[in-house]
Motif scaffolding. Sequence first.
Motif, PDB file in Angstrom:
ATOM      1  N   ALA A  79       0.695  -1.129   0.088  1.00 29.94           N
ATOM      2  CA  ALA A  79       0.063  -0.023  -0.121  1.00 29.94           C
ATOM      3  C   ALA A  79       0.718   1.117  -0.107  1.00 29.94           C
ATOM      4  O   ALA A  79       0.794   2.442  -0.624  1.00 29.94           O
ATOM      5  CB  ALA A  79      -0.808  -0.045   1.281  1.00 29.94           C
ATOM      6  N   SER A  80       1.948   1.395   0.682  1.00 30.85           N
ATOM      7  CA  SER A  80       2.816   2.365   0.865  1.00 30.85           C
ATOM      8  C   SER A  80       3.476   2.708  -0.387  1.00 30.85           C
ATOM      9  O   SER A  80       3.494   3.878  -0.755  1.00 30.85           O
ATOM     10  CB  SER A  80       4.047   2.244   1.761  1.00 30.85           C
ATOM     11  OG  SER A  80       3.492   2.337   3.216  1.00 30.85           O
ATOM     12  N   MET A 127      -8.147  -2.671   5.852  1.00 36.36           N
ATOM     13  CA  MET A 127      -7.955  -1.601   6.488  1.00 36.36           C
ATOM     14  C   MET A 127      -6.631  -0.861   6.430  1.00 36.36           C
ATOM     15  O   MET A 127      -6.507   0.219   6.173  1.00 36.36           O
ATOM     16  CB  MET A 127      -8.606  -1.721   7.827  1.00 36.36           C
ATOM     17  CG  MET A 127      -8.701  -0.523   8.712  1.00 36.36           C
ATOM     18  SD  MET A 127      -9.130  -0.812  10.585  1.00 36.36           S
ATOM     19  CE  MET A 127      -7.380  -1.184  11.066  1.00 36.36           C
ATOM     20  N   TYR A 128      -5.504  -1.772   6.575  1.00 38.31           N
ATOM     21  CA  TYR A 128      -4.452  -1.447   6.488  1.00 38.31           C
ATOM     22  C   TYR A 128      -3.923  -0.915   5.227  1.00 38.31           C
ATOM     23  O   TYR A 128      -3.006  -0.222   5.132  1.00 38.31           O
ATOM     24  CB  TYR A 128      -3.348  -2.500   7.199  1.00 38.31           C
ATOM     25  CG  TYR A 128      -2.762  -2.073   8.560  1.00 38.31           C
ATOM     26  CD1 TYR A 128      -1.482  -1.937   8.775  1.00 38.31           C
ATOM     27  CD2 TYR A 128      -3.864  -2.266   9.468  1.00 38.31           C
ATOM     28  CE1 TYR A 128      -1.022  -1.570   9.881  1.00 38.31           C
ATOM     29  CE2 TYR A 128      -3.155  -2.049  10.840  1.00 38.31           C
ATOM     30  CZ  TYR A 128      -1.990  -1.690  11.069  1.00 38.31           C
ATOM     31  OH  TYR A 128      -1.496  -1.423  12.480  1.00 38.31           O
ATOM     32  N   PHE A 129      -4.455  -1.426   4.124  1.00 36.94           N
ATOM     33  CA  PHE A 129      -4.394  -1.003   2.759  1.00 36.94           C
ATOM     34  C   PHE A 129      -4.354   0.482   2.707  1.00 36.94           C
ATOM     35  O   PHE A 129      -3.988   1.436   1.849  1.00 36.94           O
ATOM     36  CB  PHE A 129      -4.980  -1.746   1.780  1.00 36.94           C
ATOM     37  CG  PHE A 129      -4.928  -1.188   0.350  1.00 36.94           C
ATOM     38  CD1 PHE A 129      -3.720  -1.602  -0.360  1.00 36.94           C
ATOM     39  CD2 PHE A 129      -5.629  -0.342  -0.189  1.00 36.94           C
ATOM     40  CE1 PHE A 129      -3.427  -0.968  -1.518  1.00 36.94           C
ATOM     41  CE2 PHE A 129      -5.626  -0.053  -1.629  1.00 36.94           C
ATOM     42  CZ  PHE A 129      -4.438  -0.505  -2.334  1.00 36.94           C
ATOM     43  N   VAL A 352      10.321   8.479   1.708  1.00 38.28           N
ATOM     44  CA  VAL A 352       9.814   8.601   3.057  1.00 38.28           C
ATOM     45  C   VAL A 352       8.748   7.281   2.973  1.00 38.28           C
ATOM     46  O   VAL A 352       8.376   6.554   3.756  1.00 38.28           O
ATOM     47  CB  VAL A 352       8.708   9.792   3.300  1.00 38.28           C
ATOM     48  CG1 VAL A 352       7.847   9.829   4.315  1.00 38.28           C
ATOM     49  CG2 VAL A 352       9.833  10.980   3.471  1.00 38.28           C
ATOM     50  N   SER A 353       8.000   7.304   1.732  1.00 40.82           N
ATOM     51  CA  SER A 353       7.033   5.958   1.406  1.00 40.82           C
ATOM     52  C   SER A 353       7.764   4.791   1.607  1.00 40.82           C
ATOM     53  O   SER A 353       7.528   3.627   2.263  1.00 40.82           O
ATOM     54  CB  SER A 353       6.489   6.011   0.167  1.00 40.82           C
ATOM     55  OG  SER A 353       5.454   7.069   0.145  1.00 40.82           O
ATOM     56  N   ALA A 354       9.083   4.702   0.948  1.00 38.26           N
ATOM     57  CA  ALA A 354      10.054   3.411   0.942  1.00 38.26           C
ATOM     58  C   ALA A 354      10.330   3.187   2.382  1.00 38.26           C
ATOM     59  O   ALA A 354      10.307   1.983   2.849  1.00 38.26           O
ATOM     60  CB  ALA A 354      11.064   3.536   0.118  1.00 38.26           C
ATOM     61  N   PHE A 355      10.617   4.280   3.242  1.00 41.72           N
ATOM     62  CA  PHE A 355      10.932   3.893   4.770  1.00 41.72           C
ATOM     63  C   PHE A 355       9.873   3.237   5.551  1.00 41.72           C
ATOM     64  O   PHE A 355       9.892   2.406   6.151  1.00 41.72           O
ATOM     65  CB  PHE A 355      11.378   5.190   5.258  1.00 41.72           C
ATOM     66  CG  PHE A 355      11.483   5.165   6.950  1.00 41.72           C
ATOM     67  CD1 PHE A 355      12.586   4.627   7.283  1.00 41.72           C
ATOM     68  CD2 PHE A 355      10.404   5.720   7.551  1.00 41.72           C
ATOM     69  CE1 PHE A 355      12.550   4.321   8.792  1.00 41.72           C
ATOM     70  CE2 PHE A 355      10.242   5.630   8.878  1.00 41.72           C
ATOM     71  CZ  PHE A 355      11.450   5.140   9.776  1.00 41.72           C
ATOM     72  N   TYR A 356       8.700   3.883   5.335  1.00 39.74           N
ATOM     73  CA  TYR A 356       7.510   3.257   6.159  1.00 39.74           C
ATOM     74  C   TYR A 356       7.155   1.920   5.388  1.00 39.74           C
ATOM     75  O   TYR A 356       6.848   0.944   6.338  1.00 39.74           O
ATOM     76  CB  TYR A 356       6.336   4.132   5.936  1.00 39.74           C
ATOM     77  CG  TYR A 356       6.304   5.110   6.776  1.00 39.74           C
ATOM     78  CD1 TYR A 356       5.422   5.000   8.027  1.00 39.74           C
ATOM     79  CD2 TYR A 356       6.820   6.478   6.626  1.00 39.74           C
ATOM     80  CE1 TYR A 356       5.734   6.123   9.026  1.00 39.74           C
ATOM     81  CE2 TYR A 356       6.638   7.592   7.501  1.00 39.74           C
ATOM     82  CZ  TYR A 356       6.174   7.248   8.639  1.00 39.74           C
ATOM     83  OH  TYR A 356       6.014   8.255   9.683  1.00 39.74           O
ATOM     84  N   ALA A 357       7.085   1.717   4.221  1.00 45.70           N
ATOM     85  CA  ALA A 357       7.117   0.314   3.562  1.00 45.70           C
ATOM     86  C   ALA A 357       8.005  -0.717   4.057  1.00 45.70           C
ATOM     87  O   ALA A 357       7.733  -1.727   4.484  1.00 45.70           O
ATOM     88  CB  ALA A 357       7.016   0.317   2.073  1.00 45.70           C
ATOM     89  N   VAL A 358       9.263  -0.551   4.126  1.00 46.69           N
ATOM     90  CA  VAL A 358      10.424  -1.648   4.356  1.00 46.69           C
ATOM     91  C   VAL A 358      10.643  -1.469   5.779  1.00 46.69           C
ATOM     92  O   VAL A 358      10.594  -2.507   6.506  1.00 46.69           O
ATOM     93  CB  VAL A 358      11.642  -1.025   3.370  1.00 46.69           C
ATOM     94  CG1 VAL A 358      12.446  -2.243   3.900  1.00 46.69           C
ATOM     95  CG2 VAL A 358      11.038  -1.149   1.827  1.00 46.69           C
TER      96      VAL A 358
END
Length: 413
Positions: A79-80, A127-129, A352-358
């Motif tokens: 999702a991120s 929901m987490y998506f 930032v999205s990659a940080f949250y994803a990984v």
Amino acid sequence: MIILLCTLKAFDILIFMQKIEKKSEKQNNTRKFKAAYVFIYAPIGVLCPLIGQYLSSIGFSGTQIGTVTAVSTAVAIFASTFWGDKYTNCIDGRKVLFFLCIAAAAMALFNSFITIFVIFTITYGIMYFFQGPVMGLADAMVLESDENFASIRLCGAVGYALSVFAGGKIGGLWGLDKIFYVYAITFIIGGFIVMTLKLERVHSFEIEKTADIEDKIKFSELFKEKKAIALIVCGIFMFGTNVANNTYFSFLFRDGGGTVAGVGTAFLLMVGSEAPFMALAPKLAAKFSQQRLIAAAMILSALRFGWYASGPSSQWLIALFFLQGMVNGVLLVEYMKYISSVVHPRVIGIAVSAFYAVSSNGGTILCNFFGGVAMDHFGSVGVYGLFSTLNVIGVVMYFAFGLHKKKKPKKDE
């Protein structure tokens, strides 16, 4: 001559008034950012610390709890990246964030009626998506808008702390299923506040797209940023444990003699302590260097979870509540700023999205699933023995990659 002087003076006054108006508008927008952060972090505060207790109350085992949280976080990784791409290449990123808040709220209400493991795992993942990318996109929005990230992010900690306290009280009085209602209401409010923000990015991005409509920002560009990749990999072993702590701390606290309502009080103190350290972090970073400050916080995190693994009483857990502030107050602000400082401004949103994803979500999958297995076999203390070990690995990697070294100023060419 007199007329000319008067005209120039009037012009100076007009410019001065415009500056005051612009400053006032900037301050008003900053206040809206802070309010938005309170309400988009409040849903996470009411849900994450108590979801384990809720699932346990409807008959889920430790492994099942770990599976639910791990699967949902795995969804958040995809999702991120998915929503991060939509946000980065969207003229008005506020609309993306607003949609995610409303959709997550709707799914939370649906989840409050489901008690079957397989079905709940699926719907919680959906929901987490929508929920998973919200924090990362909000951080990207602040960083792109040249706002004071530390002062705004600490408002998220305040919202989290207040909601977990309220959630503990509400759950104890009217049932833990009510946490989903608080989650939905706060996310809806946060979404509407986001839409009132004024973003410079909306205008600058529109001009950029008009100039070159085909110049899309791609995730592959991030792989050129070697230092950012190292920080993201290292973060897997740090941020996953801090997020998973929200799920498993309640078990440790109750094993130490605490109550469900006491969990809310403990989290209010622990998460509330993050705010002053977030405000202090930039000053400490300026004095000791950002890189060394992060290293110190990482080491303290490993020691903290190592102490948790000894099985302290609930009284001691509350007495040393400020340890969470010393760790998260630094890492949640400075680590993000560190990543954004080592990448090209063009790819901040993707970084930032990659940080949250990984780092955040990937690490959380690891910690939630194996934490659940550890709890079934070794109890809550076994969970924190695992977390401390992972933190030690993260510390070793941080030093091995040379991330602790202060950045050298560039020489003039």
